[in-house]
Design a protein around this motif. Structure first.
Motif, PDB file in Angstrom:
ATOM      1  N   SER A 114      44.006  68.815  40.846  1.00 44.93           N
ATOM      2  CA  SER A 114      42.525  68.982  40.327  1.00 44.93           C
ATOM      3  C   SER A 114      42.495  70.696  39.995  1.00 44.93           C
ATOM      4  O   SER A 114      41.844  71.249  39.094  1.00 44.93           O
ATOM      5  CB  SER A 114      41.439  69.017  41.475  1.00 44.93           C
ATOM      6  OG  SER A 114      41.615  67.650  42.100  1.00 44.93           O
ATOM      7  N   LEU A 115      43.498  71.185  40.866  1.00 48.29           N
ATOM      8  CA  LEU A 115      43.295  72.895  40.499  1.00 48.29           C
ATOM      9  C   LEU A 115      44.100  72.965  39.062  1.00 48.29           C
ATOM     10  O   LEU A 115      43.815  73.931  38.373  1.00 48.29           O
ATOM     11  CB  LEU A 115      44.270  73.409  41.677  1.00 48.29           C
ATOM     12  CG  LEU A 115      43.671  73.523  42.830  1.00 48.29           C
ATOM     13  CD1 LEU A 115      44.625  74.037  44.027  1.00 48.29           C
ATOM     14  CD2 LEU A 115      42.308  74.397  42.940  1.00 48.29           C
ATOM     15  N   ASP A 116      45.168  72.322  38.953  1.00 48.52           N
ATOM     16  CA  ASP A 116      45.930  72.472  37.557  1.00 48.52           C
ATOM     17  C   ASP A 116      45.000  72.041  36.560  1.00 48.52           C
ATOM     18  O   ASP A 116      45.011  72.689  35.483  1.00 48.52           O
ATOM     19  CB  ASP A 116      47.153  71.312  37.652  1.00 48.52           C
ATOM     20  CG  ASP A 116      48.395  72.196  37.899  1.00 48.52           C
ATOM     21  OD1 ASP A 116      48.395  73.609  37.789  1.00 48.52           O
ATOM     22  OD2 ASP A 116      49.451  71.484  38.236  1.00 48.52           O
ATOM     23  N   LYS A 117      44.381  70.895  36.683  1.00 45.67           N
ATOM     24  CA  LYS A 117      43.575  70.690  35.375  1.00 45.67           C
ATOM     25  C   LYS A 117      42.198  71.473  35.223  1.00 45.67           C
ATOM     26  O   LYS A 117      41.869  71.714  34.147  1.00 45.67           O
ATOM     27  CB  LYS A 117      42.823  69.071  35.903  1.00 45.67           C
ATOM     28  CG  LYS A 117      44.025  68.044  35.584  1.00 45.67           C
ATOM     29  CD  LYS A 117      43.439  66.659  35.239  1.00 45.67           C
ATOM     30  CE  LYS A 117      44.696  65.914  34.848  1.00 45.67           C
ATOM     31  NZ  LYS A 117      44.480  64.491  34.525  1.00 45.67           N
ATOM     32  N   ALA A 118      41.732  72.093  36.248  1.00 39.95           N
ATOM     33  CA  ALA A 118      40.602  73.080  36.220  1.00 39.95           C
ATOM     34  C   ALA A 118      41.116  74.303  35.317  1.00 39.95           C
ATOM     35  O   ALA A 118      40.281  74.903  34.672  1.00 39.95           O
ATOM     36  CB  ALA A 118      40.134  73.388  37.561  1.00 39.95           C
ATOM     37  N   ASN A 131      51.797  72.938  38.771  1.00 40.11           N
ATOM     38  CA  ASN A 131      52.462  73.355  37.668  1.00 40.11           C
ATOM     39  C   ASN A 131      52.354  74.720  37.272  1.00 40.11           C
ATOM     40  O   ASN A 131      52.896  75.556  36.598  1.00 40.11           O
ATOM     41  CB  ASN A 131      52.590  72.432  36.500  1.00 40.11           C
ATOM     42  CG  ASN A 131      53.409  71.218  36.550  1.00 40.11           C
ATOM     43  OD1 ASN A 131      54.242  71.165  37.447  1.00 40.11           O
ATOM     44  ND2 ASN A 131      53.037  70.122  35.831  1.00 40.11           N
ATOM     45  N   SER A 132      50.889  75.276  37.462  1.00 42.24           N
ATOM     46  CA  SER A 132      50.503  76.378  36.772  1.00 42.24           C
ATOM     47  C   SER A 132      50.933  77.700  37.932  1.00 42.24           C
ATOM     48  O   SER A 132      50.613  78.732  37.664  1.00 42.24           O
ATOM     49  CB  SER A 132      49.025  76.574  36.757  1.00 42.24           C
ATOM     50  OG  SER A 132      48.608  75.070  35.865  1.00 42.24           O
ATOM     51  N   TYR A 133      51.196  77.125  38.927  1.00 42.09           N
ATOM     52  CA  TYR A 133      51.346  78.346  40.204  1.00 42.09           C
ATOM     53  C   TYR A 133      52.924  78.401  40.467  1.00 42.09           C
ATOM     54  O   TYR A 133      53.601  77.225  40.652  1.00 42.09           O
ATOM     55  CB  TYR A 133      50.475  78.323  41.374  1.00 42.09           C
ATOM     56  CG  TYR A 133      48.908  78.278  40.929  1.00 42.09           C
ATOM     57  CD1 TYR A 133      48.540  79.733  40.330  1.00 42.09           C
ATOM     58  CD2 TYR A 133      48.180  77.355  41.244  1.00 42.09           C
ATOM     59  CE1 TYR A 133      47.271  79.647  40.138  1.00 42.09           C
ATOM     60  CE2 TYR A 133      46.821  77.463  40.671  1.00 42.09           C
ATOM     61  CZ  TYR A 133      46.467  78.528  40.348  1.00 42.09           C
ATOM     62  OH  TYR A 133      45.084  78.928  39.888  1.00 42.09           O
ATOM     63  N   LEU A 134      53.389  79.624  40.956  1.00 42.40           N
ATOM     64  CA  LEU A 134      54.602  79.838  41.339  1.00 42.40           C
ATOM     65  C   LEU A 134      54.556  79.470  42.902  1.00 42.40           C
ATOM     66  O   LEU A 134      53.553  79.239  43.693  1.00 42.40           O
ATOM     67  CB  LEU A 134      55.063  81.322  41.483  1.00 42.40           C
ATOM     68  CG  LEU A 134      54.820  81.805  40.197  1.00 42.40           C
ATOM     69  CD1 LEU A 134      55.407  83.543  40.412  1.00 42.40           C
ATOM     70  CD2 LEU A 134      55.757  81.118  39.208  1.00 42.40           C
ATOM     71  N   ILE A 135      55.547  79.342  43.493  1.00 45.97           N
ATOM     72  CA  ILE A 135      55.614  78.756  44.816  1.00 45.97           C
ATOM     73  C   ILE A 135      55.136  79.645  45.995  1.00 45.97           C
ATOM     74  O   ILE A 135      54.736  79.383  47.001  1.00 45.97           O
ATOM     75  CB  ILE A 135      57.060  78.095  45.167  1.00 45.97           C
ATOM     76  CG1 ILE A 135      57.079  77.255  46.782  1.00 45.97           C
ATOM     77  CG2 ILE A 135      58.246  79.012  45.451  1.00 45.97           C
ATOM     78  CD1 ILE A 135      58.033  76.028  46.541  1.00 45.97           C
TER      79      ILE A 135
END
Lengths: 196, 201
Positions: free
Chosen positions: A95-99, A158-162
Motif C-alpha cells: 500500500s505504501l509503495d502504491k500510494a 521497493n521505493s525505500y532503502l532498508i
C-alpha cells in the motif's frame, strides 16, 4: 491527582485554526513540491503524514461538531472497525509503495485516513469496553509490524532503502509504546473518576 | 448491517491491493505479473566489444535460453553476491555440458558510467567465460526507463554515484520472450527453468 488538572478550554476559532493547519500539513507531502519528503523517508510517510491525516480528520469532526453521543452500539463498532482496518491497510508494504507510485492510491489514502480521524472522535465517545478492545488491538498490531519492519532483512518497499525501513519500524515500536502508556494513564484516570 | 459493510469494504480493498492476499509487497506483485504476461524484450544493449543489439536479437542470435541479471560494474555490495551466483552457474553449465543451451547475461543499468572498457574489466574480475557469460550495458536512459517500466526494475541513485537496486534472475527464451523471474537467492530455480526450456530446443 488527575482530577486537579485543569482543562484548557479551546474555542471554536482555535479548533478552526487547528483543523486547517493540520489538514494543510497532512496533505502538503502529497503535493509534487513536497513529495520528496514521503518519497525519501518511510518514517516520514508512516509516522508523520499518516498520523497527521488522522489528526486532521479528528479536528475536522470537532470543527463540524458532529453528534457523537447516544448513538447505537453498531455505530461505534463500525467507527472502530474503520479505524482499525484503515490503519492496518496503510501499514502494508504494497500500500505504501502504491500510494507513492500512483496518485489515485495517494488520493484514496488521504480520503480514507481523513475519514479515519473523523470517525475516531465518534469511536472514542462510545462504550469504554469497545475503546479498550480496539486500542489494545491497534497497540499489538503496531508492536508487531514495528518489530517486523526492524527485523526483516528484506527490503519490503521497493521505493525505500532498508535503513529507512528499520527506522520506520523503530518509530512504530515507539508509537505503540506511547499509545500504551497514554491508554494506561487514561484508564487509571477513568477508574479513579469511577467512569468505568 | 453497518459494521458488516465496513468490514466488507475493507476486505475488498485488502483483496484488491494484495491480489487475493498473495502479494504483500510490490516486488512479489511484479514477479507474479511477469510470469503471466511473457513480454518480448526489445531494450537496446551494448556489449563489451561495443556491438549494439536488442535483448531479443541477442537471444535469437545465440539461440540459447538466457539467464539474466541487472548489475552495475562499480557495485561493491549486492552485485558481488549476484556475480558469485553467476560464477557458480557458469561452473555448473560447463560441467554439465549445457553451454550450447544456456547462456548467462549480466546487464548494467549504469547508463552514464558503464562502457565496453568497464565491462571488460568486470569480465576479468569475474573470470567470465565468453562462451557462457556475456556482459552488456543498456544503450540509453530510454532503455533503463523501459526496463523500469516493463520489468519493474528499481534503481535508486544514492551518494557517491552508487545505486540501490532490486535484484532478480530473469529467464528469457531463445525467441527473446521473458519466461520467468526468480529471487536473487534462487539461481538454482532459474537454472532449472532454463534447463527445462532448453530441452525443447
Amino acid at each position: 491527582m488527575w482530577t486537579n488538572v485543569k482543562k484548557i478550554p479551546i474555542n471554536s476559532t482555535q479548533t478552526l485554526a487547528f483543523s486547517t493547519l493540520s489538514l494543510a500539513l497532512a496533505i502538503a507531502p502529497s503535493l509534487p513540491m513536497f513529495r520528496f519528503l514521503i518519497a525519501s523517508s518511510m518514517t516520514f510517510h508512516m509516522l508523520v503524514q499518516i498520523p497527521l491525516l488522522v489528526i486532521a480528520g479528528y479536528f475536522l469532526s470537532k470543527q463540524l461538531s458532529v453528534n457523537i453521543v447516544n448513538q447505537p452500539l453498531y455505530f461505534y463498532l463500525s467507527c472502530w472497525l474503520w479505524v482499525l482496518l484503515a490503519s492496518m491497510f496503510w501499514m502494508l508494504p504494497i500500500s505504501l509503495d502504491k500510494a507513492l507510485l500512483d496518485p489515485n492510491w495517494d488520493i484514496f489514502k488521504i480520503l480514507t485516513l481523513l475519514i479515519s480521524g473523523f470517525l475516531l472522535r465518534s469511536a472514542l465517545a462510545g462504550p469504554k469496553i469497545l475503546s479498550l478492545f480496539f486500542i489494545g488491538s491497534t497497540v499489538m498490531m503496531l508492536f508487531f509490524i514495528g518489530y517486523f519492519y526492524q527485523d526483516s532483512e528484506l527490503r519490503l518497499c521497493n521505493s525505500y532503502l532498508i535503513e529507512s525501513q528499520k527506522t520506520a519500524g523503530l518509530g512504530l515500536f515507539i508509537m505503540a509504546l506511547l499509545l500504551l502508556i497514554a491508554s494506561i494513564l487514561k484508564l487509571r484516570k477513568d477508574i479513579s473518576n469511577k467512569i468505568i | 448491517m453497518l459494521p458488516f459493510l465496513v468490514t466488507l469494504f475493507w476486505g475488498c480493498l485488502f483483496l484488491t491491493i494484495t491480489s487475493g492476499f498473495s502479494n504483500l509487497t510490490l516486488e512479489s506483485e511484479r514477479k507474479t505479473d511477469l510470469f503471466s504476461t511473457n513480454p518480448e524484450l526489445s531494450m537496446h544493449l551494448v556489449d563489451d566489444r561495443g556491438q549494439i543489439s536488442t535483448l531479443a536479437a541477442l537471444a535469437k542470435q545465440q539461440n540459447k535460453v538466457l539467464v539474466t541479471e541487472f548489475i552495475y560494474t562499480q557495485c561493491r555490495t549486492l552485485c558481488l553476491a549476484l556475480g558469485e551466483y553467476f560464477q557458480q552457474a557458469q561452473t555448473q553449465i560447463s560441467t554439465q555440458g549445457l553451454d550450447k543451451k544456456i547462456h548467462l547475461l549480466s546487464i548494467s543499468f549504469d547508463v552514464a558510467q558503464d562502457n565496453p572498457e568497464r565491462l571488460l574489466g568486470y569480465r576479468k574480475r569475474m573470470h567470465a567465460d565468453e562462451n557462457i557469460w556475456s556482459l552488456a550495458t543498456m544503450q540509453s536512459s530510454n532503455d533503463l526507463a523501459a526496463a523500469k517500466d516493463k520489468l519493474g526494475l528499481i534503481v535508486l541513485a544514492t551518494q557517491f554515484k552508487e545505486f540501490v537496486h532490486n535484484s532478480a534472475f530473469l529467464v528469457i527464451s531463445n525467441q527473446g520472450k521473458l519466461l520467468g523471474i526468480y529471487d536473487d537467492e534462487d539461481i538454482q530455480g532459474a537454472l532449472v527453468m532454463a534447463k527445462q526450456h532448453s530441452e525443447k530446443l
